[in-house]
Design a protein around this motif. Structure first.
Motif, PDB file in Angstrom:
ATOM      1  N   THR A  60      66.012  98.782 -47.181  1.00 36.52           N
ATOM      2  CA  THR A  60      65.930 100.109 -47.794  1.00 36.52           C
ATOM      3  C   THR A  60      64.587 100.351 -48.463  1.00 36.52           C
ATOM      4  N   ARG A  61      64.045  99.317 -49.104  1.00 35.10           N
ATOM      5  CA  ARG A  61      62.753  99.463 -49.798  1.00 35.10           C
ATOM      6  C   ARG A  61      61.652  99.839 -48.803  1.00 35.10           C
ATOM      7  N   ALA A  62      61.626  99.140 -47.663  1.00 32.42           N
ATOM      8  CA  ALA A  62      60.615  99.440 -46.631  1.00 32.42           C
ATOM      9  C   ALA A  62      60.782 100.874 -46.135  1.00 32.42           C
ATOM     10  N   TYR A  63      62.027 101.285 -45.949  1.00 31.86           N
ATOM     11  CA  TYR A  63      62.328 102.643 -45.467  1.00 31.86           C
ATOM     12  C   TYR A  63      61.837 103.698 -46.465  1.00 31.86           C
ATOM     13  N   LEU A  64      62.224 103.541 -47.729  1.00 31.11           N
ATOM     14  CA  LEU A  64      61.872 104.552 -48.740  1.00 31.11           C
ATOM     15  C   LEU A  64      60.357 104.632 -48.960  1.00 31.11           C
ATOM     16  N   ASN A  65      59.690 103.501 -48.846  1.00 33.29           N
ATOM     17  CA  ASN A  65      58.238 103.504 -49.045  1.00 33.29           C
ATOM     18  C   ASN A  65      57.497 104.147 -47.876  1.00 33.29           C
ATOM     19  N   TYR A  66      58.068 104.043 -46.676  1.00 34.60           N
ATOM     20  CA  TYR A  66      57.346 104.487 -45.474  1.00 34.60           C
ATOM     21  C   TYR A  66      57.606 105.939 -45.094  1.00 34.60           C
ATOM     22  N   ILE A  67      58.846 106.394 -45.290  1.00 36.86           N
ATOM     23  CA  ILE A  67      59.260 107.648 -44.663  1.00 36.86           C
ATOM     24  C   ILE A  67      58.474 108.892 -45.127  1.00 36.86           C
ATOM     25  N   PRO A  68      58.069 108.999 -46.415  1.00 42.98           N
ATOM     26  CA  PRO A  68      57.293 110.201 -46.777  1.00 42.98           C
ATOM     27  C   PRO A  68      55.990 110.322 -45.976  1.00 42.98           C
ATOM     28  N   SER A  69      55.388 109.189 -45.638  1.00 40.92           N
ATOM     29  CA  SER A  69      54.122 109.258 -44.888  1.00 40.92           C
ATOM     30  C   SER A  69      54.343 109.835 -43.491  1.00 40.92           C
ATOM     31  N   VAL A  70      55.526 109.621 -42.929  1.00 42.39           N
ATOM     32  CA  VAL A  70      55.834 110.152 -41.593  1.00 42.39           C
ATOM     33  C   VAL A  70      55.952 111.676 -41.658  1.00 42.39           C
ATOM     34  N   PHE A  71      56.690 112.174 -42.652  1.00 42.08           N
ATOM     35  CA  PHE A  71      56.858 113.632 -42.739  1.00 42.08           C
ATOM     36  C   PHE A  71      55.550 114.319 -43.161  1.00 42.08           C
ATOM     37  N   GLU A  72      54.736 113.633 -43.935  1.00 45.30           N
ATOM     38  CA  GLU A  72      53.419 114.181 -44.272  1.00 45.30           C
ATOM     39  C   GLU A  72      52.591 114.336 -42.992  1.00 45.30           C
ATOM     40  N   ALA A  73      52.596 113.295 -42.159  1.00 42.90           N
ATOM     41  CA  ALA A  73      51.820 113.328 -40.913  1.00 42.90           C
ATOM     42  C   ALA A  73      52.344 114.407 -39.970  1.00 42.90           C
ATOM     43  N   VAL A  74      53.670 114.527 -39.881  1.00 47.62           N
ATOM     44  CA  VAL A  74      54.269 115.531 -38.975  1.00 47.62           C
ATOM     45  C   VAL A  74      53.925 116.943 -39.457  1.00 47.62           C
ATOM     46  N   ARG A  75      54.001 117.178 -40.763  1.00 47.42           N
ATOM     47  CA  ARG A  75      53.654 118.508 -41.290  1.00 47.42           C
ATOM     48  C   ARG A  75      52.166 118.820 -41.043  1.00 47.42           C
ATOM     49  N   ASN A  76      51.315 117.813 -41.246  1.00 46.78           N
ATOM     50  CA  ASN A  76      49.878 118.037 -41.011  1.00 46.78           C
ATOM     51  C   ASN A  76      49.609 118.388 -39.554  1.00 46.78           C
ATOM     52  N   GLU A  77      50.360 117.759 -38.644  1.00 47.28           N
ATOM     53  CA  GLU A  77      50.142 117.966 -37.210  1.00 47.28           C
ATOM     54  C   GLU A  77      50.750 119.292 -36.734  1.00 47.28           C
ATOM     55  N   PHE A  78      51.935 119.641 -37.233  1.00 44.49           N
ATOM     56  CA  PHE A  78      52.674 120.785 -36.675  1.00 44.49           C
ATOM     57  C   PHE A  78      52.721 122.009 -37.589  1.00 44.49           C
ATOM     58  N   GLY A  79      52.211 121.901 -38.795  1.00 41.04           N
ATOM     59  CA  GLY A  79      52.176 123.062 -39.695  1.00 41.04           C
ATOM     60  C   GLY A  79      53.487 123.279 -40.430  1.00 41.04           C
ATOM     61  N   PRO A  80      53.520 124.324 -41.260  1.00 37.40           N
ATOM     62  CA  PRO A  80      54.649 124.498 -42.189  1.00 37.40           C
ATOM     63  C   PRO A  80      55.902 125.133 -41.577  1.00 37.40           C
ATOM     64  N   ASP A  81      55.817 125.703 -40.367  1.00 39.52           N
ATOM     65  CA  ASP A  81      56.920 126.553 -39.891  1.00 39.52           C
ATOM     66  C   ASP A  81      58.052 125.829 -39.162  1.00 39.52           C
ATOM     67  N   LEU A  82      57.752 124.709 -38.517  1.00 40.35           N
ATOM     68  CA  LEU A  82      58.763 124.042 -37.683  1.00 40.35           C
ATOM     69  C   LEU A  82      59.884 123.455 -38.546  1.00 40.35           C
ATOM     70  N   PRO A  83      61.150 123.886 -38.341  1.00 38.95           N
ATOM     71  CA  PRO A  83      62.252 123.276 -39.098  1.00 38.95           C
ATOM     72  C   PRO A  83      62.425 121.798 -38.708  1.00 38.95           C
ATOM     73  N   LEU A  84      62.398 120.926 -39.717  1.00 40.46           N
ATOM     74  CA  LEU A  84      62.502 119.478 -39.496  1.00 40.46           C
ATOM     75  C   LEU A  84      63.745 118.940 -40.198  1.00 40.46           C
ATOM     76  N   LEU A  85      64.456 118.041 -39.512  1.00 38.46           N
ATOM     77  CA  LEU A  85      65.671 117.452 -40.082  1.00 38.46           C
ATOM     78  C   LEU A  85      65.526 115.929 -40.062  1.00 38.46           C
ATOM     79  N   HIS A  86      66.352 115.268 -40.881  1.00 39.74           N
ATOM     80  CA  HIS A  86      66.338 113.802 -40.855  1.00 39.74           C
ATOM     81  C   HIS A  86      67.727 113.278 -41.223  1.00 39.74           C
ATOM     82  N   ASP A  87      68.127 112.179 -40.545  1.00 39.02           N
ATOM     83  CA  ASP A  87      69.443 111.569 -40.752  1.00 39.02           C
ATOM     84  C   ASP A  87      69.275 110.216 -41.449  1.00 39.02           C
ATOM     85  N   GLY A  88      69.818 110.080 -42.654  1.00 44.64           N
ATOM     86  CA  GLY A  88      69.735 108.818 -43.389  1.00 44.64           C
ATOM     87  C   GLY A  88      70.798 107.814 -42.972  1.00 44.64           C
ATOM     88  N   HIS A  89      71.807 108.281 -42.232  1.00 40.08           N
ATOM     89  CA  HIS A  89      72.847 107.438 -41.655  1.00 40.08           C
ATOM     90  C   HIS A  89      73.506 106.490 -42.656  1.00 40.08           C
TER      91      HIS A  89
END
Ligand code: EZ4
Ligand code: CO
Length: 420
Positions: free
Chosen positions: A200-229
């Motif tokens: 869980t620690r590795a997950y929580l530390n890493y995941i914000p960087s993924v959504f930051e990168a995706v937002r930078n690449e695709f801009g603010p408009d694309l609806p994005l979802l995520h499943d914590g399962h």
């Protein structure tokens, strides 16, 4: 109009499905999806051995009474096996009623409230570029909302990420392609579940960087979802929701183990990220407190696991009181019959939100011939009476049931069993 026959089929066109087929004395046929991933034979036996004999001779038109008969009549209420069996009967009877009325089912549920139902697809990848490519592939297929799952550095296998690059959401056909797709789902054909690892620690530390990168690449408009399962504690879930606020997610799904609904009180105090839950819920009692305290934003139950169209319509209507919307589970372990049932209900209700739409393999589509179509981000039902799905029994019988199970999960640090 009396029920003359109730047959149960278990076959594996692309993956395992349990299908109920009800036939009336005047020859109308209704279909129900009774698939519970990894426990298929339990629902099949429940239907075949216990419920099917009681269906014979009942008036096919009395859907509410039949639902109450099986819900109250079993004494042992609720639970995924019972509720999926009842859901299959309910779906099949609505299919029959709509055929008798000569209308697509959504017409009987109140008519169309929208042009089609917004759907999201599954993008994933092992590193940023692979995730970007996967998102682009989904946009090319027409998706206007996208779930993003990512591998975690240091972990071998993680929920929602294709085991190999070429197993990701391909569009292939034929045997090879469909078994590859099956592997990605993530149930695997085997008599024993695969074991995955978690940190869980590795997950929580890493995941914000993924959504930051995706937002930078695709801009603010694309609806994005995520499943914590279901993997986090309440306070970890609160931290995740808060840390993802800058990336404006459409929702975060199943952050904590779903049976402890009290967790949402704590999570809600800490984050404005919208929350979705319910793919493993099966009655209105699972949702009641979450609605009344306004702790969630989206209801995940699909028709097949939510007890059928009859009770799910009531759940959605209750959710509407609190401005909570539908966001139904739509993985490939919901058969095209189950997808069609959720779609017709989604067309009719006012508080529709979004649907998960993981596309089925060509073998699956050949057997069920769904009439619904997907384009411009929306799923649309067809025009024929009923659910608009059929079942080619002869073709299905060429694909024998094979045991297949969802993975289990252990903590990487010491092998403790964890939520998958
Ligand atoms: O793990 O359908 O949101 N989708 C999911 C799915 C579920 C499987 C369980 O059968 O969580 O991938
Ligand atoms: Co989920």
């Amino acid at each position: 109009m009396k029920i003359a026959k109730a047959e149960v089929f278990v076959h594996s066109p692309g993956r395992n499905f349990v299908t109920l087929r009800i036939t009336t004395d005047d020859g109308l046929v209704g279909l129900g999806d009774a698939t519970v991933n990894g426990r298929e034979l339990a629902v099949a036996a429940y239907l075949r051995d216990h419920l099917a004999p009681m269906l014979i001779g009942r008036d096919a038109h009395n859907i509410e009474d039949t639902w109450q008969y099986f819900y109250r009549g079993s004494y042992w209420r609720r639970g995924p096996i019972t509720m999926t069996a009842i859901a299959a009967i309910d779906m099949a009877l609505w299919d029959i009623k709509a055929k008798a009325a000569n209308m697509p089912l959504y017409q009987l549920l109140g008519g169309a409230s929208r042009e089609g139902c917004l759907a999201y697809g599954h993008a994933s990848g092992r590193e940023f570029n692979e995730i970007f490519d996967s998102i682009r592939e989904h946009q090319e297929k027409g998706y206007k909302a996208i779930r993003v799952q990512t591998a975690i550095p240091g972990l071998n296998s993680v929920y929602g990420v294709a085991a190999s690059a070429n197993a990701s959401a391909g569009s292939g056909s034929g045997k090879g392609a469909s078994s590859e797709r099956y592997d990605y789902e993530p149930a695997r054909r085997s008599t024993v579940p695969v074991e995955e690892e978690w940190d869980t620690r590795a997950y929580l530390n890493y995941i914000p960087s993924v959504f930051e990168a995706v937002r930078n690449e695709f801009g603010p408009d694309l609806p994005l979802l995520h499943d914590g399962h279901h993997r986090l504690t309440p306070i970890q879930a609160a931290r995740l929701g808060k840390s993802l606020e800058p990336y404006d997610l459409f929702w975060l799904e199943d952050l904590t183990p779903a049976e402890n609904t009290d967790a949402f009180r704590l999570i809600r105090q800490h984050t404005t990220t919208p929350l979705a839950v319910g793919e493993i819920f099966n009655t209105i009692y699972d949702y009641k407190d979450l609605f009344e305290e306004q702790l969630i934003d989206y209801v995940r139950s699909p028709v097949s696991h939510g007890g059928g169209i009859t009770p799910l319509k009531k759940i959605f209507d209750y959710a509407a009181v609190y401005q909570i919307k539908s966001g139904v589970h739509g993985p490939t372990d919901v058969s095209p019959i189950g997808h069609a049932a959720s779609l017709h209900l989604g067309m009719a209700i006012h508080n529709y939100g979004i649907s998960e739409y993981m596309q089925h393999s060509s073998d699956t589509n050949d057997v069920f011939q769904p009439e619904y179509t997907f384009s411009d981000g929306l799923i649309r039902p067809g025009t024929s009476p009923g659910l608009g799905v059929s079942y080619d029994e002869k073709l299905a019988s060429q694909f024998e049931y094979e045991p297949a199970y969802l993975p289990v999960n252990r903590l990487k640090v010491d092998g403790t069993m964890h939520d998958w």
